[in-house]
Design a protein around this motif. Structure first.
Motif, short mmCIF file in Angstrom:
data_model
loop_
_atom_site.label_atom_id
_atom_site.label_comp_id
_atom_site.label_asym_id
_atom_site.label_seq_id
_atom_site.Cartn_x
_atom_site.Cartn_y
_atom_site.Cartn_z
N GLU A 1 -7.53 -10.38 31.93
CA GLU A 1 -8.96 -10.40 31.60
C GLU A 1 -9.20 -9.76 30.22
N ASN A 2 -8.48 -8.66 30.00
CA ASN A 2 -8.54 -7.95 28.73
C ASN A 2 -8.15 -8.88 27.56
N TYR A 3 -7.06 -9.59 27.78
CA TYR A 3 -6.52 -10.50 26.77
C TYR A 3 -7.48 -11.67 26.54
N LYS A 4 -8.00 -12.18 27.65
CA LYS A 4 -8.95 -13.30 27.56
C LYS A 4 -10.21 -12.88 26.78
N ASP A 5 -10.69 -11.69 27.08
CA ASP A 5 -11.90 -11.20 26.41
C ASP A 5 -11.72 -11.22 24.89
N SER A 6 -10.55 -10.73 24.47
CA SER A 6 -10.29 -10.67 23.03
C SER A 6 -10.26 -12.08 22.43
N LEU A 7 -9.54 -12.98 23.10
CA LEU A 7 -9.42 -14.34 22.56
C LEU A 7 -10.74 -15.11 22.64
N ARG A 8 -11.53 -14.82 23.65
CA ARG A 8 -12.84 -15.49 23.74
C ARG A 8 -13.68 -15.17 22.50
N LYS A 9 -13.64 -13.90 22.10
CA LYS A 9 -14.40 -13.49 20.91
C LYS A 9 -13.91 -14.27 19.69
N THR A 10 -12.57 -14.38 19.58
CA THR A 10 -11.98 -15.07 18.42
C THR A 10 -12.33 -16.55 18.45
N ILE A 11 -12.30 -17.14 19.64
CA ILE A 11 -12.64 -18.57 19.75
C ILE A 11 -14.10 -18.79 19.36
N ARG A 12 -14.96 -17.90 19.81
CA ARG A 12 -16.39 -18.05 19.47
C ARG A 12 -16.59 -17.97 17.95
N LYS A 13 -15.87 -17.04 17.34
CA LYS A 13 -15.97 -16.89 15.89
C LYS A 13 -15.50 -18.18 15.21
N PHE A 14 -14.41 -18.74 15.73
CA PHE A 14 -13.85 -19.98 15.19
C PHE A 14 -14.86 -21.12 15.33
N THR B 1 -6.99 -26.29 20.80
CA THR B 1 -5.62 -26.07 21.28
C THR B 1 -4.73 -25.63 20.11
N ASP B 2 -4.86 -26.33 18.99
CA ASP B 2 -4.10 -25.95 17.79
C ASP B 2 -4.40 -24.51 17.40
N PHE B 3 -5.67 -24.22 17.43
CA PHE B 3 -6.13 -22.88 17.05
C PHE B 3 -5.46 -21.82 17.93
N LEU B 4 -5.50 -22.04 19.23
CA LEU B 4 -4.93 -21.05 20.14
C LEU B 4 -3.41 -20.94 19.98
N ASN B 5 -2.77 -22.09 19.72
CA ASN B 5 -1.31 -22.05 19.55
C ASN B 5 -0.89 -21.35 18.27
N GLN B 6 -1.82 -21.21 17.33
CA GLN B 6 -1.48 -20.52 16.08
C GLN B 6 -1.75 -19.02 16.13
N SER C 1 -7.63 -9.78 15.58
CA SER C 1 -7.84 -10.96 16.43
C SER C 1 -6.59 -11.80 16.66
N GLY C 2 -5.54 -11.53 15.89
CA GLY C 2 -4.34 -12.35 16.02
C GLY C 2 -4.37 -13.60 15.14
N ARG C 3 -5.38 -13.74 14.28
CA ARG C 3 -5.43 -14.92 13.40
C ARG C 3 -4.32 -14.85 12.35
N GLY C 4 -4.09 -13.68 11.83
CA GLY C 4 -2.96 -13.49 10.90
C GLY C 4 -1.96 -12.56 11.58
N SER C 5 -0.87 -12.24 10.88
CA SER C 5 0.11 -11.33 11.47
C SER C 5 -0.45 -9.91 11.48
N ILE C 6 0.11 -9.09 12.35
CA ILE C 6 -0.39 -7.71 12.42
C ILE C 6 -0.06 -6.97 11.11
N ARG C 7 1.04 -7.34 10.48
CA ARG C 7 1.39 -6.68 9.21
C ARG C 7 0.43 -7.05 8.09
N GLY C 8 0.04 -8.31 8.06
CA GLY C 8 -0.95 -8.72 7.06
C GLY C 8 -2.25 -7.96 7.27
N TRP C 9 -2.61 -7.81 8.53
CA TRP C 9 -3.84 -7.08 8.86
C TRP C 9 -3.70 -5.61 8.47
N LEU C 10 -2.52 -5.05 8.72
CA LEU C 10 -2.30 -3.64 8.37
C LEU C 10 -2.39 -3.41 6.86
#
Lengths: 144, 334
Positions: free
Chosen positions: B38-51, B65-70, B144-153
């Motif tokens: 549920e925790n994981y879904k919540d995070s991705l739902r926010k990202t999907i809505r933003k997308f 589907t492409d979006f989620l696979n990336q 959000s997982g859109r880029g790598s965690i290192r890029g975000w850092l």
């Protein structure tokens, strides 16, 4: 500006004119475009080229108008390139994972003068069953 | 911040199922991060809505589907675990990314002391010291997982360094502050004043007469470019990015920027994975100059109704501009 482009004389003139125009357009300008700046998540994903076309178009439009966000992406591109050929370093593996408080204690000490309770004071109270579990299982299971 | 419309966007059922699949794969790799589905879904739902809300265009199921696979799914699981304060996740994060953070901070900061301060601050910020409604707010929750965690850092480090400088020099604006940062300093442009030479009166009159036409024509010519072409020119001229640095930005074969430039190029279809070389960026720049030149000349002839001999005078003015940057002295920055 690298002068290696193959341009005719008129294109060279327009290149010079654009150079002056774009520098002056940006110089000392207020960085604020309409709306707020891009968030860190979007900026980093853009620099990595991870955004889809749908997401990239509004970002590119924003970067054209917002010199601040453009500066940030410029720095991130340079930053990224500076590390492009450096192998990924990973810290020496410890047998037992440290607790968060141990990981953060050095940072806290430097930032808050050694009073890590300033950071951890708000931590959720341990539930009785969790506390019991802590006694028998002081460290989390290593990753399988 | 999410708007009401964003929050109400419905997530298709297929997405929910795909999220479960992705989550299960991640948990197999890292079972001890204490992240619930549920925790994981919540995070991705926010990202999907933003997308979905990033454009007015309707989004297709295949696009989602492409979006989620990336999504950088494992990085996201780690970030959620850390945001929740999971010991194992923090240990993994510290092991895998602390050296990267330290190296990045050293690269950007002017002094070792600044670099240490930045790493300290980033760690504390990542853990989170702010409490909202009784809950600790971790910086990790913004990943959000859109880029790598290192890029975000990298971006987090960069912003932290800017904040550090701002705290030390409160009176200096963000823009000015960015100019004082370590390697890769911003190329602040200080327009040169025109040389203090005596210009003949008739020459002055000529300049005054044609300057508005030149300025408005170049503005128009730039404004008619597509956004990605404008950004390319701004990176090259205003930000002084080198060709290889621009090439790096569009290195990812899936980069939309790259796609827009190569849309009409047959070479892309033949070999979409081809590396973008500096020479390719040069060609894109050349094409942009050519487009600007065409519109510029068309504006002078059409909008300003200049004859060929007057157009030639304007081109002479450009030479003068290149020599002493006088034409744009009254241009207000945008």
């Amino acid at each position: 500006m690298e002068n290696t482009l193959k341009l005719n004389s008129e294109e060279l003139q327009i290149q010079g004119l654009l150079d002056s125009y774009l520098k002056r357009r940006t110089a000392g300008g207020s960085s604020t475009a309409a709306g707020s700046h891009l968030d860190e998540d979007t900026l980093s994903a853009f620099v990595e080229g991870s955004l889809s076309e749908r997401e990239t178009l509004p970002v590119v439009n924003h970067l054209v108008d917002c010199s601040f966000c453009r500066h940030v992406t410029t720095e991130l591109i340079r930053f990224d390139l500076a590390f492009a050929d450096v192998p990924v370093e990973i810290a020496e593996t410890e047998k037992q994972p440290a607790k968060i408080s141990e990981i953060l204690s050095g940072f806290v000490a430097r930032l808050f003068g050694g009073n890590e309770s300033a950071v951890f004071a708000h931590q959720e109270q341990e539930k009785p069953e969790d506390a019991e579990a802590e006694k028998t299982e002081d460290q989390p299971e290593p990753k399988e | 911040m999410m708007t009401e419309a964003t929050q109400q966007t419905e997530i298709p059922k297929e997405c929910e199922l795909l999220i479960e699949e992705i989550f299960n794969r991640c948990v197999e790799n890292a079972p001890n991060f204490g992240v619930s589905l549920e925790n994981y879904k919540d995070s991705l739902r926010k990202t999907i809505r933003k997308f979905i809300n990033s454009s007015n265009r309707e989004v297709s199921a295949a696009e989602l589907t492409d979006f989620l696979n990336q999504i950088h799914a494992d990085d996201l699981l780690l970030a959620i675990g850390c945001a929740n304060g999971n010991e194992r996740a923090w240990w993994e994060f510290d092991q895998n990314h602390r050296k990267f953070l330290e190296r990045g901070a050293r690269h950007l900061a002017n002094t070792d002391a600044d670099a240490r301060d930045v790493v300290d601050t980033v760690y504390i910020e990542l853990y989170g010291t702010r409490v909202v409604d009784g809950e600790r707010v971790s910086k990790f929750s913004t990943y959000s997982g859109r880029g790598s965690i290192r890029g975000w850092l990298r971006t987090v480090i960069w912003h932290s360094l800017v904040d550090l400088h701002r705290a030390a020099h409160e009176e200096i604006s963000l823009d000015e502050m960015t100019e004082t940062m370590g390697e890769g300093q911003f190329q602040a442009f200080i327009a040169e004043e025109p040389p203090d030479t005596e210009i003949a009166l008739d020459e002055k009159i000529t300049v005054e007469r044609y300057r508005p036409a030149v300025v408005s024509s170049i503005e128009k010519a730039f404004s008619t470019l597509e956004a990605h072409e404008k950004l390319l020119l701004l990176y090259y001229h205003a930000e002084s990015l080198k060709l290889r640095e621009i090439a790096r930005l569009i290195e990812n074969p899936a980069s939309p920027m790259r796609g827009w430039f190569q849309r009409k190029s047959a070479s892309r279809e033949k070999n979409p994975e081809t590396r973008v070389h500096e020479s390719t960026i040069m060609r894109w720049l050349e094409k942009s100059y050519s487009k600007v030149l065409q519109t510029f000349l068309a504006e002078l002839r059409g909008e300003h109704k200049l004859r060929e001999n007057e157009v030639a005078i304007c081109l002479e003015l450009i030479k003068d501009e290149i020599a002493n940057r006088s034409i744009f002295q009254s241009l207000k920055p945008t």
